[in-house]
Design a protein around this motif. Structure first.
Motif, PDB file in Angstrom:
ATOM      1  N   SER A   1       9.995 -71.250  83.123  1.00 43.57           N
ATOM      2  CA  SER A   1      11.400 -70.942  83.394  1.00 43.57           C
ATOM      3  C   SER A   1      12.332 -71.697  82.438  1.00 43.57           C
ATOM      4  N   PHE A   2      11.900 -72.836  81.907  1.00 46.13           N
ATOM      5  CA  PHE A   2      12.699 -73.552  80.915  1.00 46.13           C
ATOM      6  C   PHE A   2      12.599 -72.894  79.533  1.00 46.13           C
TER       7      PHE A   2
ATOM      8  N   ILE B   1      15.117 -72.075  87.922  1.00 47.22           N
ATOM      9  CA  ILE B   1      14.627 -73.442  87.692  1.00 47.22           C
ATOM     10  C   ILE B   1      14.673 -74.253  88.989  1.00 47.22           C
TER      11      ILE B   1
ATOM     12  N   GLN C   1      19.130 -68.119  85.554  1.00 46.95           N
ATOM     13  CA  GLN C   1      18.103 -69.034  85.053  1.00 46.95           C
ATOM     14  C   GLN C   1      18.161 -70.376  85.779  1.00 46.95           C
TER      15      GLN C   1
ATOM     16  N   LEU D   1       7.410 -73.591  86.310  1.00 45.71           N
ATOM     17  CA  LEU D   1       8.586 -74.404  85.994  1.00 45.71           C
ATOM     18  C   LEU D   1       8.767 -74.511  84.483  1.00 45.71           C
TER      19      LEU D   1
END
Length: 159
Positions: free
Chosen positions: A150-151, A89, A85, A147
């Motif tokens: 992905s968080f 990021i 992960q 983005l």
């Protein structure tokens, strides 16, 4: 927000189809006029170039959206979820920076060339570089979305 993204994506897909058809017709017409009528079309090469540039950058945004760009990620998939992960990021941040630079740089080029006129079609040279600017803006929007995604999601499972 998702409905807006899907609508914009659909519009870009139809624009790409129309541009590809137009480029094919223009190049075919150029061949016919040059070799059968011995009267080459002076604007056809410029139009094909402009269409190809726009197709390239708009298509890049669609590929980024569907994550179909070429990537070598077999090592990433072999890692545990937490580092995977983090790498996702970092990759999304780097992609965002690259796309912002592309958009800004192409904006500067469009601004510098907007008053220059092409000899064949008699249009602004800015149209040549406008595809990079618009495509860069779409790439930036997609990068921002990826983005944030992905968080907000756990790392993907290995393939």
């Amino acid at each position: 927000m998702r409905a807006l993204r899907l609508a914009l994506s659909g519009l870009v897909k139809w624009l790409l189809v129309a541009m590809l058809i137009a480029m094919t017709v223009v190049l075919f017409a150029q061949i016919v006029f040059r070799y059968f009528f011995e009267m080459p079309l002076v604007w056809s090469e410029e139009m094909a170039l402009v269409l190809m540039l726009w197709i390239t950058f708009l298509g890049a945004a669609l590929l980024l959206e569907s994550k179909e760009h070429i990537s070598i990620d077999f090592l990433v998939y072999m890692m545990p979820e937490s580092p995977r992960q983090v790498i996702e990021i970092v990759g999304a941040v780097l992609m965002l920076i690259l796309n912002i630079a592309l958009t800004y740089g192409s904006y500067l080029v469009v601004e510098a060339t907007v008053n220059s006129i092409t000899p064949g079609m008699k249009i602004s040279v800015g149209w040549h570089y406008g595809g990079a600017m618009v495509g860069g803006a779409l790439l930036t929007l997609v990068s921002i979305e990826q983005l944030f995604a992905s968080f907000s999601r756990p790392a993907r499972a290995g393939v």
